[in-house]
Design an enzyme around this catalytic site. Structure first.
Site, short mmCIF file in Angstrom:
data_model
loop_
_atom_site.label_atom_id
_atom_site.label_comp_id
_atom_site.label_asym_id
_atom_site.label_seq_id
_atom_site.Cartn_x
_atom_site.Cartn_y
_atom_site.Cartn_z
N SER A 183 0.81 -1.23 0.00
CA SER A 183 0.00 0.00 0.00
C SER A 183 0.84 1.28 0.00
CB SER A 183 -0.97 0.00 1.18
OG SER A 183 -1.92 -1.03 1.00
N LYS B 202 -10.26 -6.13 9.77
CA LYS B 202 -11.39 -5.53 9.04
C LYS B 202 -12.71 -5.62 9.81
CE LYS B 202 -9.39 -6.05 4.44
NZ LYS B 202 -9.58 -6.47 3.06
N ALA C 82 -17.06 -18.35 1.08
CA ALA C 82 -18.14 -17.66 1.81
C ALA C 82 -17.58 -16.98 3.06
CB ALA C 82 -19.24 -18.66 2.19
N TYR D 264 -3.10 -12.91 -5.85
CA TYR D 264 -2.20 -12.47 -6.91
C TYR D 264 -0.77 -12.76 -6.51
CZ TYR D 264 -1.45 -8.55 -3.77
OH TYR D 264 -1.16 -7.79 -2.67
P1 ATR Z 1 -11.24 -14.51 3.92
O1 ATR Z 1 -11.41 -13.33 4.82
O2 ATR Z 1 -10.00 -14.49 3.07
O3 ATR Z 1 -12.47 -14.76 3.11
P2 ATR Z 1 -12.03 -16.64 5.66
O4 ATR Z 1 -13.15 -15.81 6.19
O5 ATR Z 1 -11.23 -17.49 6.60
O6 ATR Z 1 -10.98 -15.75 4.89
O7 ATR Z 1 -12.65 -17.59 4.51
C1 ATR Z 1 -11.85 -18.49 3.80
C2 ATR Z 1 -12.68 -19.13 2.68
O8 ATR Z 1 -11.83 -20.00 1.92
C3 ATR Z 1 -13.83 -19.98 3.19
O9 ATR Z 1 -14.89 -19.91 2.26
C4 ATR Z 1 -13.20 -21.38 3.20
O10 ATR Z 1 -14.12 -22.44 3.11
P3 ATR Z 1 -14.84 -23.01 4.44
O11 ATR Z 1 -15.88 -22.03 4.80
O12 ATR Z 1 -15.38 -24.32 4.04
O13 ATR Z 1 -13.74 -23.11 5.48
C5 ATR Z 1 -12.38 -21.32 1.93
N1 ATR Z 1 -11.29 -22.29 1.92
C6 ATR Z 1 -10.11 -22.21 2.58
N2 ATR Z 1 -9.36 -23.31 2.34
C7 ATR Z 1 -10.09 -24.10 1.49
C8 ATR Z 1 -9.86 -25.36 0.89
N3 ATR Z 1 -8.72 -26.06 1.06
N4 ATR Z 1 -10.82 -25.88 0.07
C9 ATR Z 1 -11.97 -25.18 -0.15
N5 ATR Z 1 -12.25 -23.97 0.41
C10 ATR Z 1 -11.31 -23.44 1.22
#
Ligand code: ATR
Length: 287
Positions: A17, A68, A142, A234
């Protein structure tokens, strides 16, 4: 007079940033200082950091992982939230609410939260020439990243939004919570999207999971078709994009989203509009 900005996070040492905002400032001939600010991951420290910053004359702050949601909670009871921040449940941009200050509110009760992440995604996608009006869109994930982009996508005129997630209950909760904003949202799990009815139905698929930070890969079917694929990550190899590029889709990683969300924060703080393409060239990176 120099205007002071900061990005607050943990870790923060690798944040791009400061360079990005310096390029913006140079483009519009503004004198700014933009620093990285580490903060311990607890509410008391976060509150102390932002209050000290604004008391010290700071003009605006960005908030990144893991603060956040904490910033959202702070602004909810202090200086207020934009609609985008409310729907996202998260804040990435802090500024002082001038109307509250003019009415005599103390600085700590006038710290206002916005969220430019989703609009950054939408403006980047539009700049790529990918048409959002009328598009059928799938978001995989999600969590916070997915939640933050849903309202701007709906505002951009998409006709269908499917939220697919490994834990399907989280996708369903998100779809239910956001149903007030739109009746276009539905939820499914990743396997359903990957393998059955929804095959070939999407114009744009967006990876909003954090899987790119790991060595794991999403269970994407070879039958799932899309015209465009976007990964919000990225700067690394992204198997999600490779999967769809091999099937003829146009693809983009999320670097452009990073620059566009930063430009929207900068515009919010300073009133100056940024030529983002020019800024990307100046930063010597790809969009
Ligand atoms: P962020 O703020 O980056 O969205 P988060 O709130 O922890 O971080 O959400 C991570 C997302 O990546 C979730 O949707 C998670 O799926 P789950 O809700 O089932 O945990 C998804 N995610 C992380 N690792 C994953 C994996 N190996 N396979 C599929 N989805 C994954």
């Amino acid at each position: 007079m120099t205007q002071h900005f900061v990005v607050i996070g943990s870790p923060i040492v690798h944040s791009k940033s400061p360079q990005i905002h310096q390029v913006f400032a140079t483009q519009v001939s503004l004198d700014i200082s933009y620093q990285r600010q580490y903060c311990p991951d607890d509410e008391g420290s976060f509150t102390a950091v932002i209050e000290a910053f604004f008391h010290g004359g700071g003009a605006g702050a960005n908030v990144t992982v893991p603060f956040k949601q904490m910033a959202y909670a702070y602004c909810q009871v202090h200086g207020g939230l934009s609609e985008h921040a409310k729907i996202a449940g998260a804040v990435n941009t802090l500024l002082l609410n001038r109307a509250l200050l003019d009415n005599g509110a103390p600085i700590v009760d006038a710290i206002y939260g916005d969220n430019t992440d989703g609009r950054g995604l939408v403006t980047h996608i539009s700049s790529l020439g990918w048409v959002l009006t009328g598009a059928r869109v799938a978001i995989i994930g999600a969590g916070g990243a997915a939640r933050g982009v849903i309202l701007p996508l709906i505002e951009a005129g998409i006709t269908q939004l499917t939220v697919a997630n490994r834990t399907v209950s989280k996708a369903q909760t998100l779809a239910t919570e956001l149903s007030a904003a739109s009746d276009k949202i539905s939820a499914c799990d990743i396997e359903i999207c990957a393998t059955s009815d929804l095959r070939g139905t999407f114009d744009i698929i967006i990876n909003a999971t954090s899987i790119g930070l790991t060595d794991a890969t999403l269970p994407l079917s070879t039958d799932l078709q899309t015209r465009y694929a976007y990964d919000m990550m990225y700067g690394r190899a992204l198997p999600f994009l490779e999967h769809f590029a091999a099937r003829g889709a146009q693809t983009s990683e999320g670097y452009g989203m990073l620059i566009h969300q930063a430009a929207l924060s900068f515009e919010r703080w300073t009133g100056h509009t940024i030529n983002v393409e020019q800024a990307i060239l100046a930063l010597g990176n790809k969009s």
